[in-house]
Design a protein around this motif. Structure first.
Motif, PDB file in Angstrom:
ATOM      1  N   GLY A 154       8.516 -23.449 -16.913  1.00 19.56           N
ATOM      2  CA  GLY A 154       8.994 -23.151 -15.614  1.00 19.56           C
ATOM      3  C   GLY A 154       7.753 -22.662 -14.714  1.00 19.56           C
ATOM      4  N   ILE A 155       7.050 -21.397 -14.991  1.00 25.05           N
ATOM      5  CA  ILE A 155       6.037 -21.105 -14.725  1.00 25.05           C
ATOM      6  C   ILE A 155       4.722 -21.393 -14.936  1.00 25.05           C
ATOM      7  N   ARG A 156       5.229 -22.069 -16.412  1.00 22.91           N
ATOM      8  CA  ARG A 156       3.844 -22.586 -17.451  1.00 22.91           C
ATOM      9  C   ARG A 156       3.857 -24.330 -16.390  1.00 22.91           C
ATOM     10  N   GLU A 157       4.450 -24.906 -15.614  1.00 25.70           N
ATOM     11  CA  GLU A 157       4.274 -26.135 -14.335  1.00 25.70           C
ATOM     12  C   GLU A 157       3.469 -25.846 -13.576  1.00 25.70           C
ATOM     13  N   VAL A 158       4.209 -24.873 -13.175  1.00 28.26           N
ATOM     14  CA  VAL A 158       4.533 -23.959 -11.706  1.00 28.26           C
ATOM     15  C   VAL A 158       2.328 -24.112 -11.555  1.00 28.26           C
ATOM     16  N   LEU A 159       2.144 -22.854 -12.967  1.00 27.11           N
ATOM     17  CA  LEU A 159       1.086 -22.802 -13.270  1.00 27.11           C
ATOM     18  C   LEU A 159      -0.096 -23.848 -13.031  1.00 27.11           C
ATOM     19  N   ASP A 160       0.066 -25.364 -14.085  1.00 31.32           N
ATOM     20  CA  ASP A 160      -0.758 -26.017 -13.724  1.00 31.32           C
ATOM     21  C   ASP A 160      -0.873 -26.673 -12.290  1.00 31.32           C
ATOM     22  N   LEU A 161      -0.211 -26.746 -11.729  1.00 32.00           N
ATOM     23  CA  LEU A 161      -0.858 -26.982 -10.547  1.00 32.00           C
ATOM     24  C   LEU A 161      -1.332 -26.037  -9.220  1.00 32.00           C
ATOM     25  N   ALA A 162      -1.702 -24.733  -9.749  1.00 27.62           N
ATOM     26  CA  ALA A 162      -2.258 -24.286  -8.933  1.00 27.62           C
ATOM     27  C   ALA A 162      -3.669 -24.226  -9.365  1.00 27.62           C
ATOM     28  N   ASP A 163      -4.305 -23.556  -8.262  1.00 30.36           N
ATOM     29  CA  ASP A 163      -5.761 -23.476  -8.985  1.00 30.36           C
ATOM     30  C   ASP A 163      -6.425 -21.969  -8.948  1.00 30.36           C
ATOM     31  N   THR A 164      -6.187 -22.092  -9.946  1.00 29.73           N
ATOM     32  CA  THR A 164      -6.448 -20.907 -11.161  1.00 29.73           C
ATOM     33  C   THR A 164      -7.686 -20.593 -11.288  1.00 29.73           C
ATOM     34  N   PRO A 165      -8.561 -19.990 -11.309  1.00 26.84           N
ATOM     35  CA  PRO A 165      -9.722 -20.168 -12.104  1.00 26.84           C
ATOM     36  C   PRO A 165     -10.387 -20.706 -13.363  1.00 26.84           C
ATOM     37  N   LYS A 166     -11.337 -20.994 -13.446  1.00 29.72           N
ATOM     38  CA  LYS A 166     -11.868 -21.499 -14.170  1.00 29.72           C
ATOM     39  C   LYS A 166     -11.202 -21.158 -16.135  1.00 29.72           C
ATOM     40  N   VAL A 167     -11.639 -20.299 -16.189  1.00 29.25           N
ATOM     41  CA  VAL A 167     -11.966 -19.119 -17.061  1.00 29.25           C
ATOM     42  C   VAL A 167     -10.083 -18.857 -17.926  1.00 29.25           C
ATOM     43  N   PHE A 168      -9.030 -18.732 -16.592  1.00 30.30           N
ATOM     44  CA  PHE A 168      -7.643 -18.442 -17.149  1.00 30.30           C
ATOM     45  C   PHE A 168      -7.063 -19.371 -17.510  1.00 30.30           C
ATOM     46  N   ARG A 169      -8.204 -20.531 -17.318  1.00 26.10           N
ATOM     47  CA  ARG A 169      -6.663 -22.269 -17.130  1.00 26.10           C
ATOM     48  C   ARG A 169      -6.332 -22.341 -18.441  1.00 26.10           C
ATOM     49  N   GLY A 170      -5.347 -23.209 -19.633  1.00 25.51           N
ATOM     50  CA  GLY A 170      -4.925 -23.465 -19.882  1.00 25.51           C
ATOM     51  C   GLY A 170      -4.128 -21.971 -21.303  1.00 25.51           C
ATOM     52  N   THR A 171      -4.746 -21.742 -21.578  1.00 25.19           N
ATOM     53  CA  THR A 171      -3.673 -20.624 -23.031  1.00 25.19           C
ATOM     54  C   THR A 171      -3.948 -19.069 -22.044  1.00 25.19           C
ATOM     55  N   ALA A 172      -4.875 -18.954 -21.924  1.00 29.16           N
ATOM     56  CA  ALA A 172      -5.542 -17.987 -21.455  1.00 29.16           C
ATOM     57  C   ALA A 172      -4.220 -16.890 -20.139  1.00 29.16           C
TER      58      ALA A 172
END
Length: 192
Positions: free
Chosen positions: A152-170
């Motif tokens: 559930g958290i990962r699905e929300v994070l996919d929609l969030a504007d996370t910094p490029k270096v933190f996207r995906g596995t990080a």
């Protein structure tokens, strides 16, 4: 140990994934979508519950009386593999979509160290047959709880504007670490 304490311990205090760090591969691999996490949780629940009970019976009525304790790990792995094949056949027949979604992760339950770990812990903690069933189902519930929370958290994070270096596995690994720290807070709730 009362059954309620056993359930609370397996769900929160000694959560297989977030406290004991067992079953990390499916935790990271199947947690991108909530629907897949629910399917994997159900499959692990069935396999862990059934495999633990069969392992307990094999240990107490075959391995121990005939002094074949050195075969314990091998016997438990074979039992788990048989249970996984049973689940795979059932899912293929009853829910082909879920079977296709789980893909390679379903056979990997055979090597899921959480399933083997629970079977071994039941023997080491000298649980009765009923305690084995309760601990195994609650342990699988804890595995499912961690997997569903994380997906559930990962699905929300996919929609969030996370910094490029933190996207995906990080960001997934950082989130898993924070979840683990949160579950460590339950450590004083139950001893053992």
């Amino acid at each position: 140990m009362s059954y309620l304490v056993l359930v609370i311990s397996a769900l929160f205090v000694n959560n297989l994934v977030l406290v004991r760090f067992l079953g990390i591969c499916p935790f990271l691999g199947v947690s991108k979508k909530l629907s897949t996490a629910l399917g994997m949780s159900g499959a692990v629940l069935f396999v862990m519950g059934l495999a633990s009970v069969v392992s307990w019976l094999v240990f107490h009525y075959l391995l121990k009386p005939f002094d074949l304790l050195f075969l314990q790990t091998l016997a438990f792995i074979l039992i788990i593999a048989a249970m996984v094949q049973l689940v795979e056949l059932a899912l293929q027949k009853l829910s082909p979509t879920l079977h296709k979604t789980l893909g390679i992760f379903l056979p990997l339950i055979t090597t899921n160290c959480a399933v083997l770990g629970v079977a071994m812990m039941n023997i080491q903690l000298e649980h009765s047959l009923l305690e084995t069933l309760v601990f195994s189902v609650a342990g699988a519930g804890g595995f499912g709880l961690a997997l569903i929370l994380f997906s559930g958290i990962r699905e929300v994070l996919d929609l969030a504007d996370t910094p490029k270096v933190f996207r995906g596995t990080a960001i997934a690994l950082v989130t898993a670490g924070i979840l683990s720290l949160a579950f460590q807070g339950f450590s004083g709730l139950v001893k053992g």
